[in-house]
Design a protein around this motif. Structure first.
Motif, PDB file in Angstrom:
ATOM      1  N   GLY A 119       0.752  -1.108   0.086  1.00 62.95           N
ATOM      2  CA  GLY A 119       0.061  -0.108   0.056  1.00 62.95           C
ATOM      3  C   GLY A 119       0.793   1.309  -0.115  1.00 62.95           C
ATOM      4  O   GLY A 119       0.285   2.240  -0.011  1.00 62.95           O
ATOM      5  N   GLY A 120       2.142   1.093   0.182  1.00 63.93           N
ATOM      6  CA  GLY A 120       2.960   2.238   0.095  1.00 63.93           C
ATOM      7  C   GLY A 120       3.308   2.785  -1.373  1.00 63.93           C
ATOM      8  O   GLY A 120       2.940   1.872  -2.348  1.00 63.93           O
ATOM      9  N   THR A 121       4.047   3.765  -1.320  1.00 63.27           N
ATOM     10  CA  THR A 121       4.545   4.282  -2.915  1.00 63.27           C
ATOM     11  C   THR A 121       6.189   4.071  -2.927  1.00 63.27           C
ATOM     12  O   THR A 121       6.766   4.740  -1.683  1.00 63.27           O
ATOM     13  CB  THR A 121       3.867   5.645  -2.962  1.00 63.27           C
ATOM     14  OG1 THR A 121       2.614   5.748  -2.663  1.00 63.27           O
ATOM     15  CG2 THR A 121       4.487   6.325  -4.316  1.00 63.27           C
ATOM     16  N   LEU A 122       6.789   3.550  -3.815  1.00 60.37           N
ATOM     17  CA  LEU A 122       8.053   3.744  -4.237  1.00 60.37           C
ATOM     18  C   LEU A 122       8.185   4.825  -5.247  1.00 60.37           C
ATOM     19  O   LEU A 122       7.704   4.931  -5.867  1.00 60.37           O
ATOM     20  CB  LEU A 122       8.366   2.335  -4.943  1.00 60.37           C
ATOM     21  CG  LEU A 122       8.449   1.096  -4.175  1.00 60.37           C
ATOM     22  CD1 LEU A 122       8.545  -0.060  -4.847  1.00 60.37           C
ATOM     23  CD2 LEU A 122       9.113   1.157  -2.836  1.00 60.37           C
ATOM     24  N   ASN A 123       9.299   5.690  -4.892  1.00 57.97           N
ATOM     25  CA  ASN A 123      10.038   6.572  -5.640  1.00 57.97           C
ATOM     26  C   ASN A 123      10.720   5.899  -6.628  1.00 57.97           C
ATOM     27  O   ASN A 123      11.849   5.324  -6.231  1.00 57.97           O
ATOM     28  CB  ASN A 123      10.679   7.727  -5.102  1.00 57.97           C
ATOM     29  CG  ASN A 123       9.749   8.503  -3.951  1.00 57.97           C
ATOM     30  OD1 ASN A 123       8.804   8.659  -4.314  1.00 57.97           O
ATOM     31  ND2 ASN A 123      10.217   8.468  -2.547  1.00 57.97           N
ATOM     32  N   ILE A 133      15.166   2.859  -6.735  1.00 63.06           N
ATOM     33  CA  ILE A 133      14.042   2.697  -6.302  1.00 63.06           C
ATOM     34  C   ILE A 133      14.308   3.157  -4.738  1.00 63.06           C
ATOM     35  O   ILE A 133      14.968   2.450  -4.057  1.00 63.06           O
ATOM     36  CB  ILE A 133      13.584   1.236  -6.310  1.00 63.06           C
ATOM     37  CG1 ILE A 133      13.863   0.427  -7.706  1.00 63.06           C
ATOM     38  CG2 ILE A 133      12.351   0.802  -5.656  1.00 63.06           C
ATOM     39  CD1 ILE A 133      12.785   1.408  -8.666  1.00 63.06           C
ATOM     40  N   ASN A 134      13.562   4.415  -4.457  1.00 56.42           N
ATOM     41  CA  ASN A 134      13.883   5.054  -3.304  1.00 56.42           C
ATOM     42  C   ASN A 134      15.352   5.073  -3.295  1.00 56.42           C
ATOM     43  O   ASN A 134      15.930   5.906  -4.308  1.00 56.42           O
ATOM     44  CB  ASN A 134      13.341   4.013  -2.086  1.00 56.42           C
ATOM     45  CG  ASN A 134      11.866   4.232  -1.867  1.00 56.42           C
ATOM     46  OD1 ASN A 134      11.219   4.906  -2.779  1.00 56.42           O
ATOM     47  ND2 ASN A 134      11.285   3.365  -0.867  1.00 56.42           N
ATOM     48  N   ASP A 135      16.057   4.702  -2.226  1.00 54.10           N
ATOM     49  CA  ASP A 135      17.431   4.702  -2.197  1.00 54.10           C
ATOM     50  C   ASP A 135      18.401   3.488  -2.641  1.00 54.10           C
ATOM     51  O   ASP A 135      19.412   3.589  -2.637  1.00 54.10           O
ATOM     52  CB  ASP A 135      18.004   4.975  -0.700  1.00 54.10           C
ATOM     53  CG  ASP A 135      17.417   6.290  -0.156  1.00 54.10           C
ATOM     54  OD1 ASP A 135      17.261   7.131  -0.911  1.00 54.10           O
ATOM     55  OD2 ASP A 135      17.073   6.757   1.031  1.00 54.10           O
ATOM     56  N   ALA A 136      17.627   2.598  -3.209  1.00 54.46           N
ATOM     57  CA  ALA A 136      18.181   1.334  -3.523  1.00 54.46           C
ATOM     58  C   ALA A 136      18.492   1.585  -5.009  1.00 54.46           C
ATOM     59  O   ALA A 136      17.985   1.955  -5.972  1.00 54.46           O
ATOM     60  CB  ALA A 136      17.206   0.280  -3.440  1.00 54.46           C
ATOM     61  N   THR A 137      19.362   0.971  -5.583  1.00 57.38           N
ATOM     62  CA  THR A 137      19.979   1.027  -7.047  1.00 57.38           C
ATOM     63  C   THR A 137      19.642  -0.424  -7.451  1.00 57.38           C
ATOM     64  O   THR A 137      19.979  -1.406  -6.811  1.00 57.38           O
ATOM     65  CB  THR A 137      21.642   1.189  -7.138  1.00 57.38           C
ATOM     66  OG1 THR A 137      22.042   2.546  -6.477  1.00 57.38           O
ATOM     67  CG2 THR A 137      22.078   0.973  -8.622  1.00 57.38           C
TER      68      THR A 137
END
Length: 159
Positions: A119-123, A133-137
């Motif tokens: 239910g969350g949102t990934l940047n 993806i968020n802070d992940a490469t």
């Protein structure tokens, strides 16, 4: 997309495979690929502890941003142990790594965000030719499974 999310919800509410979802999967499902790759042994343990093997073995399709053992090693040991001991928090964390639907790398690059099964949102962003993806490469993309696609990431995503 709603149908896939509904499928995840139904599976989590009791549709996991017999044995609590902790059996080793077979075939070419997301769960089977994770179980057969030693770089995902921590992820596999977490998926089993959360009872999500059945979900990741089901029809899908799902897109999984899969953290490696090295990604899990970045999580402080106490925090990781606390997650592994709290099934609901662990399920929420793992479902934050799952996007309903099959989203290939070419499609990911065109997104600015994605809604997770949790239910969350990934940047989603692109920096220096790398997808973040968020802070992940994303270190490896488009591992095809019969029920979706896996993109390998170098950091555990925290909701």
């Amino acid at each position: 997309m709603r149908k896939a999310l509904l499928s995840v919800t139904l599976l989590l509410s009791g549709g996991a495979i017999a044995g609590g979802g902790s059996t080793v999967p077979s075939g070419n499902t997301i769960a089977a690929i994770v179980s057969n790759d030693p770089n995902f042994s921590t992820l596999l343990s977490a998926v089993q502890a959360a009872g999500l093997v059945g979900t990741l073995s089901s029809a899908g399709p799902y897109t999984v941003f899969a953290p490696t053992n090295a990604a899990f090693a970045k999580v402080p040991a106490g925090q990781l142990q606390a997650l592994l001991n709290n099934r609901e928090q662990l399920r929420a964390l793992l479902l934050y790594h799952v996007v309903p639907g099959r989203v290939a790398a070419a499609q990911v690059k065109g997104l600015s965000s994605a809604t997770t099964a949790q239910g969350g949102t990934l940047n989603v962003s692109t920096m220096g030719g790398k997808v973040m993806i968020n802070d992940a490469t994303v270190t490896r993309a488009d591992i095809r499974a019969s029920n979706g696609v896996i993109h390998v990431i170098d950091t555990v995503l925290m909701p």
